[in-house]
Structures are given as structure tokens and as C-alpha cells.
Design a protein around this motif. Structure first.
Motif, PDB file in Angstrom:
ATOM      1  N   ASP A 164       0.815  -1.211   0.000  1.00 25.14           N
ATOM      2  CA  ASP A 164       0.000   0.000   0.000  1.00 25.14           C
ATOM      3  C   ASP A 164       0.852   1.266   0.000  1.00 25.14           C
ATOM      4  O   ASP A 164       0.546   2.253  -0.673  1.00 25.14           O
ATOM      5  CB  ASP A 164      -0.936   0.010   1.218  1.00 25.14           C
ATOM      6  CG  ASP A 164      -2.021  -1.045   1.091  1.00 25.14           C
ATOM      7  OD1 ASP A 164      -2.191  -1.588  -0.020  1.00 25.14           O
ATOM      8  OD2 ASP A 164      -2.689  -1.335   2.105  1.00 25.14           O
ATOM      9  N   PHE A 165       1.963   1.237   0.742  1.00 27.99           N
ATOM     10  CA  PHE A 165       2.793   2.428   0.859  1.00 27.99           C
ATOM     11  C   PHE A 165       3.418   2.798  -0.485  1.00 27.99           C
ATOM     12  O   PHE A 165       3.425   3.967  -0.878  1.00 27.99           O
ATOM     13  CB  PHE A 165       3.895   2.212   1.903  1.00 27.99           C
ATOM     14  CG  PHE A 165       4.854   3.368   2.001  1.00 27.99           C
ATOM     15  CD1 PHE A 165       4.521   4.504   2.714  1.00 27.99           C
ATOM     16  CD2 PHE A 165       6.088   3.328   1.351  1.00 27.99           C
ATOM     17  CE1 PHE A 165       5.404   5.572   2.799  1.00 27.99           C
ATOM     18  CE2 PHE A 165       6.971   4.391   1.426  1.00 27.99           C
ATOM     19  CZ  PHE A 165       6.627   5.512   2.158  1.00 27.99           C
ATOM     20  N   THR A 166       3.979   1.816  -1.202  1.00 26.11           N
ATOM     21  CA  THR A 166       4.657   2.104  -2.465  1.00 26.11           C
ATOM     22  C   THR A 166       3.707   2.676  -3.503  1.00 26.11           C
ATOM     23  O   THR A 166       4.123   3.411  -4.394  1.00 26.11           O
ATOM     24  CB  THR A 166       5.310   0.835  -3.045  1.00 26.11           C
ATOM     25  OG1 THR A 166       4.296  -0.160  -3.267  1.00 26.11           O
ATOM     26  CG2 THR A 166       6.357   0.283  -2.091  1.00 26.11           C
ATOM     27  N   ALA A 167       2.438   2.360  -3.405  1.00 20.50           N
ATOM     28  CA  ALA A 167       1.458   2.887  -4.355  1.00 20.50           C
ATOM     29  C   ALA A 167       0.909   4.236  -3.917  1.00 20.50           C
ATOM     30  O   ALA A 167       0.673   5.123  -4.738  1.00 20.50           O
ATOM     31  CB  ALA A 167       0.311   1.893  -4.525  1.00 20.50           C
ATOM     32  N   ILE A 168       0.724   4.414  -2.627  1.00 13.95           N
ATOM     33  CA  ILE A 168       0.091   5.630  -2.117  1.00 13.95           C
ATOM     34  C   ILE A 168       1.062   6.798  -2.041  1.00 13.95           C
ATOM     35  O   ILE A 168       0.699   7.940  -2.339  1.00 13.95           O
ATOM     36  CB  ILE A 168      -0.536   5.364  -0.724  1.00 13.95           C
ATOM     37  CG1 ILE A 168      -1.731   4.424  -0.869  1.00 13.95           C
ATOM     38  CG2 ILE A 168      -0.957   6.664  -0.059  1.00 13.95           C
ATOM     39  CD1 ILE A 168      -2.325   3.994   0.454  1.00 13.95           C
ATOM     40  N   GLU A 169       2.321   6.519  -1.669  1.00 15.08           N
ATOM     41  CA  GLU A 169       3.276   7.605  -1.451  1.00 15.08           C
ATOM     42  C   GLU A 169       3.468   8.496  -2.684  1.00 15.08           C
ATOM     43  O   GLU A 169       3.435   9.732  -2.556  1.00 15.08           O
ATOM     44  CB  GLU A 169       4.619   7.011  -1.010  1.00 15.08           C
ATOM     45  CG  GLU A 169       5.646   8.049  -0.584  1.00 15.08           C
ATOM     46  CD  GLU A 169       5.228   8.854   0.644  1.00 15.08           C
ATOM     47  OE1 GLU A 169       5.867   9.879   0.924  1.00 15.08           O
ATOM     48  OE2 GLU A 169       4.257   8.455   1.330  1.00 15.08           O
ATOM     49  N   PRO A 170       3.644   7.958  -3.918  1.00 15.61           N
ATOM     50  CA  PRO A 170       3.765   8.843  -5.086  1.00 15.61           C
ATOM     51  C   PRO A 170       2.515   9.687  -5.305  1.00 15.61           C
ATOM     52  O   PRO A 170       2.617  10.847  -5.703  1.00 15.61           O
ATOM     53  CB  PRO A 170       3.979   7.866  -6.248  1.00 15.61           C
ATOM     54  CG  PRO A 170       4.530   6.639  -5.611  1.00 15.61           C
ATOM     55  CD  PRO A 170       3.860   6.552  -4.284  1.00 15.61           C
ATOM     56  N   ILE A 171       1.344   9.116  -5.049  1.00 10.70           N
ATOM     57  CA  ILE A 171       0.103   9.871  -5.232  1.00 10.70           C
ATOM     58  C   ILE A 171       0.047  11.029  -4.256  1.00 10.70           C
ATOM     59  O   ILE A 171      -0.322  12.159  -4.612  1.00 10.70           O
ATOM     60  CB  ILE A 171      -1.117   8.938  -5.046  1.00 10.70           C
ATOM     61  CG1 ILE A 171      -1.129   7.870  -6.146  1.00 10.70           C
ATOM     62  CG2 ILE A 171      -2.414   9.732  -5.074  1.00 10.70           C
ATOM     63  CD1 ILE A 171      -2.171   6.799  -5.952  1.00 10.70           C
ATOM     64  N   ARG A 172       0.402  10.776  -3.002  1.00  7.12           N
ATOM     65  CA  ARG A 172       0.398  11.841  -2.000  1.00  7.12           C
ATOM     66  C   ARG A 172       1.377  12.951  -2.351  1.00  7.12           C
ATOM     67  O   ARG A 172       1.087  14.141  -2.176  1.00  7.12           O
ATOM     68  CB  ARG A 172       0.731  11.253  -0.629  1.00  7.12           C
ATOM     69  CG  ARG A 172      -0.424  10.472  -0.014  1.00  7.12           C
ATOM     70  CD  ARG A 172      -0.036   9.860   1.316  1.00  7.12           C
ATOM     71  NE  ARG A 172      -1.187   9.236   1.959  1.00  7.12           N
ATOM     72  CZ  ARG A 172      -1.103   8.404   2.990  1.00  7.12           C
ATOM     73  NH1 ARG A 172       0.095   8.105   3.500  1.00  7.12           N
ATOM     74  NH2 ARG A 172      -2.187   7.883   3.528  1.00  7.12           N
ATOM     75  N   LYS A 173       2.555  12.578  -2.852  1.00 12.31           N
ATOM     76  CA  LYS A 173       3.547  13.584  -3.209  1.00 12.31           C
ATOM     77  C   LYS A 173       3.074  14.426  -4.379  1.00 12.31           C
ATOM     78  O   LYS A 173       3.318  15.636  -4.437  1.00 12.31           O
ATOM     79  CB  LYS A 173       4.885  12.919  -3.518  1.00 12.31           C
ATOM     80  CG  LYS A 173       5.566  12.357  -2.272  1.00 12.31           C
ATOM     81  CD  LYS A 173       7.020  12.057  -2.522  1.00 12.31           C
ATOM     82  CE  LYS A 173       7.694  11.633  -1.208  1.00 12.31           C
ATOM     83  NZ  LYS A 173       9.140  11.432  -1.374  1.00 12.31           N
TER      84      LYS A 173
END
Length: 494
Positions: A164-173
């Protein structure tokens, strides 16, 4: 990533829109001419003679339309343009600022296609990791365009779902820079990927149906179907407020049918001399061979044989069982002797052979050395670099002309700085080698072949650059056809 960007552009084109596609590359190189092809992939040559990343080759193969230097924007090219404008005084004495002038230049590169009136839609692909600092100028420019033309833009984020982190982190940035997604594509092979969809949707503030899960390894011909089945093209139209008919995917359905038939047939074996096992530096060549074979309902096994492994003693054992041999243009003088030995073996054993660029130079040298018994020292001469599309005149009685359906003139792309010495042309032909193609501009030899051989042709141009998924280059298609015939003949003879 480029397969999906190209597939989306292909789907929109199939719906009747005029589509351009643009690659944003966040590095300071002016173009791809100085990049190591073994690390970063081949240097693709456009018709206007620009050295670009391999993404532009993928665009052309999918869309069947030419790209140019305008279809690739590097950060280095942007900075150079801004500095040149400053030197000319184009900014009227203003302080040249990164946050204004550099960003405006990027925005101009993106909107250039829309302002030209030639296109209805522009698909923009931002390559590499968007979380890196190098990508920030492009992200800022796209974010500003999203604000300035909110109803005319659609943002699709693509991310690899490892967790979940690897997918969500770019979106948040990206959202921190105001770049909110209209859709998210997750590349994963996980069977539990659906469990991550609600979290991804919340992170991007989009409905769950706008999150698509696609297999990581999706083949080129399947990619348009995968995107269409996930309604990604429909999301774009809905976001932009556009209406269009269903896309005409009949050519792709025909390819899928051929792929099913091809998988049931015995593959043909083609050896490429002088490349490493990754084949990254000859990606377009491998793709062109693959789709030319697919048209004949066959698959291709491409074997890379490294420079130095082939000599007079090893050629027979290494090339036994091969149905066709390719000497690509990406080799250099270091591998010359190995290529000459491979060409000697293929000529003497009558194996279909295609030599490209410096490979053609090796073909001519092998013929001069082993057939004419002459010194090949001055056979090849340095010349001003020829790069980009140029017309070539073909002898009508030649095998090359036959491959091009008896065309008198063809236009192919060059990328070399050497020619066959014109003083040798007559001697080569007197010894039995046919110089079957010459460039119209200078009269230098562009194509050579040996009559009486099954298929033994060299071209100084790179035919793979004009080969697409739906329409393989005629010369490559003819070469593959002869490798299939040779394979079938060998099997019949036991």
C-alpha cells in the motif's frame, strides 16, 4: 509505462481523435546521443534526425505516425533553450527565473501541439520516478496547466503496487504539488490487489471505479484491450467532457488471432551478433522481428551472441540450428572480426542474413576478403554523419526492390558516419555483389546483396525504425519470411 501511454493514445485515435504523444524526460542531457544504450536503452532516430529515448519508438510503433524532436522534452533541452533566449535578449531585461521562465518553457512545449491545430488531444508521459527532485519542474508545469485549463486536462497516475505504501506515497507527493489524479493505474500481479483499491482511492480522492489494476507484464498487443476493458479511455473522455464512438479495435483483434495461431507453431530462431543478452540497445530491431513474424503466425526466439565468442572454429557450433542471422548497426570496430566470421559462415551455409549499418560494412569487408581475395583496408571511409530519413533508389531487378514491392524509391532512416568507398563499387559488382540501393543525395551505396544466395542483404540505413506493430518494414518482413521458409525446408529435409 510507455506501452500503456501509447495504448491510451491508440485507443483515443481509434475513437476518431487526432492524437499526439509527448515524452517528458527529467535529465539534463540535451538528447539521447550521449546516453549509454546498454544502461538506458537504444537511441531511437526520428525522421527529422533527432536522437531520442526508446519511448518515441514505442509511440511510433503503436500509433503508426511519425514523431519528431518536438515529441521529446528533456530538462537539459529546456534549460538550454531558456539560456539561449536570455542571451538573445528575448526576456527584455528581466531576471531569468527558474519558477517563471523555465516552467513557462515546459508549458509551451506541452501546449505546442494543441496550439498547432493539428491535434485534438495530447497524451503527455512523465518518465522515471516522479518522487525524484529532477521531476519537480515538469510536475510544477503540469500542475499549473491543470489549474489554468482545468476542464481540458486529465491526469492519470501509474504506480507499481508492491504494498500500500509504495502505491500511495507517489500519489500523495503529487497531490502536494496540486496534481490530483482523475484515475490511477496499479501495476501488480498480486491476487490481493483489490484489497488496496479503497486506500488508493481515498489517497487520490477519486471513486474506486477510477482505480484500475493491470498485470505488470502486459504484452504490447494486449495493452490496448486491457486499458479499454478497464475503461481508462472512457475516464479520459468523461473527464474532458467529450463524446465519441466506440474505438475500432479490429486490427488489434486480428493481431490477437494471429498471436493465438503463432503460439501453436514452432518458433523460428534468429541470432543477433554483437549484443548483450538484455537486447536493450536493439529494442526496435527485436520488436520489428517479432511483429513481422506474428504477421506470418509465428513467434521468434532472438538469441544474443556476444562479441568475441564467434571465430573460425566456433561459428558452426554457435550458429547451428539458427534460421536467420542479424548483424545490427549498434556494433563497432571491436566486434568487427567476430561479425566477419559470422557472415562468412552464413554466406557459405546459405542462411538468411540481414546486416545493418556497421553490420553492412562488415558484410562488404567479408565479401572483399574471402570472395574477392582483396585487402579491405580502404573499403569503408569516414563521412559526415548521416542521420534521419533519406530517399534511396533501388535496382528493380534486385531482391531488395522485390521486398519493397518493386518500389523505385524508398525512404529510410540513417544513423552512421561512414560510407562504402565509391572506388570499390564497380569492383564489388564485377565480383558478384550487387549494390542494389543508392542514396539519391550523394550516390553512396545504401543496400548490398549477393544474388544466388537465399537472402543475404546489407543496408546502411536502419529499417527497424520505420517498422510498426500493424505494418512491419517490408525489408524486415521479407527477411523473416525467408527465415520461416528456411526453417520449414530444414525440417522437411530432416
Amino acid at each position: 509505462m510507455s506501452n500503456f501511454s501509447s495504448s491510451l493514445a491508440c485507443l483515443l485515435k481509434a475513437r476518431g481523435f487526432r492524437v499526439a504523444i509527448l515524452n517528458l524526460a527529467p535529465y539534463l542531457n540535451h538528447d539521447s546521443s550521449t546516453l549509454n544504450p546498454n544502461l538506458y536503452g537504444e537511441c531511437y532516430i526520428t525522421a527529422d534526425g533527432c536522437e531520442t529515448p526508446p519511448e518515441l519508438g514505442i509511440y511510433e510503433r503503436f500509433l503508426e505516425q511519425e514523431t519528431s524532436q518536438n515529441n521529446c522534452v528533456t530538462l537539459g533541452n529546456v534549460f538550454q533553450t531558456v539560456c539561449n533566449k536570455e542571451r538573445r535578449g528575448d526576456f527584455n531585461g528581466e531576471k531569468v527565473r527558474f519558477s517563471v521562465h523555465v516552467i513557462n518553457e515546459i508549458k509551451h512545449r506541452i501546449t505546442h501541439f494543441a496550439d498547432s491545430g493539428k491535434y485534438d488531444l495530447v497524451v503527455v508521459q512523465l518518465s522515471d520516478c516522479i518522487t525524484e527532485t529532477d521531476s519537480l519542474p515538469f510536475i510544477e508545469a503540469i500542475g499549473q496547466l491543470r489549474y489554468e485549463a482545468a476542464n481540458a486536462t486529465c491526469s492519470i497516475h501509474m504506480s507499481t503496487l508492491e504494498n500500500d505504501f509504495t502505491a500511495i506515497e507517489p500519489i500523495r507527493k503529487l497531490t502536494m504539488h496540486g496534481l490530483y489524479p482523475d484515475a490511477v493505474i496499479l501495476l501488480t500481479d498480486s491476487k490481493d490487489a483489490m484489497n488496496s483499491v479503497p486506500k488508493i482511492a481515498r489517497a487520490g480522492n477519486i471513486p474506486e471505479y477510477s482505480v484500475s489494476i493491470l498485470p505488470t507484464e502486459t504484452s504490447s498487443i494486449k495493452a490496448p484491450f486491457v486499458l479499454h476493458n478497464n475503461a481508462v479511455d472512457l475516464t479520459v473522455l468523461r473527464t474532458l467532457g467529450l463524446n465519441a464512438s466506440e474505438p475500432d479495435l479490429s486490427p488489434w483483434f486480428q493481431l490477437m488471432d494471429k498471436k493465438i495461431e503463432a503460439d501453436e507453431n514452432v518458433p523460428i530462431n534468429i541470432a543477433v551478433i554483437g549484443c548483450d543478452s538484455s537486447l536493450k540497445n536493439i529494442f526496435s530491431l527485436v520488436e520489428s522481428l517479432k511483429y513481422a513474424a506474428l504477421r506470418k503466425e509465428r513467434t521468434v526466439n532472438v538469441y544474443a551472441i556476444e562479441i568475441g565468442k564467434i571465430n573460425s572454429n566456433s561459428a558452426g557450433s554457435l550458429l547451428d540450428g539458427i534460421n536467420g542471422i542479424v548483424i545490427p548497426g549498434q556494433i563497432n570496430e571491436i566486434g568487427e572480426e567476430s561479425c566477419i566470421e559470422a557472415l562468412k559462415w552464413s554466406r557459405e551455409n546459405d542462411v538468411p542474413t540481414l546486416a545493418i549499418g556497421f553490420g553492412m560494412a562488415c558484410m562488404v569487408k567479408e565479401y572483399a576478403r574471402n570472395v574477392m581475395k582483396q585487402n579491405d583496408k580502404d573499403l569503408i571511409e569516414l563521412s559526415p554523419t548521416r542521420i534521419g530519413a533519406e530517399p534511396c533508389s533501388l535496382q528493380q531487378s534486385s531482391l531488395a526492390a522485390s521486398a519493397y514491392n518493386k518500389a523505385e524509391t524508398v525512404i529510410e532512416r540513417h544513423h552512421h558516419s561512414f560510407e562504402i568507398n565509391k572506388n570499390y563499387t564497380q569492383r564489388l559488382e564485377q565480383a558478384g555483389m550487387c549494390c542494389s540501393g543508392t542514396t539519391l543525395r550523394t550516390g553512396h551505396v545504401d543496400v548490398v546483396e549477393v544474388p544466388g544466395q537465399r537472402w543475404f542483404i546489407g543496408t546502411i540505413f536502419n529499417p527497424e525504425y520505420t517498422s510498426t506493430i500493424q505494418a512491419p518494414n517490408p525489408l524486415i518482413a521479407d527477411f523473416v519470411c525467408h527465415t520461416i521458409n528456411y526453417h520449414n525446408q530444414k525440417n522437411q529435409n530432416g
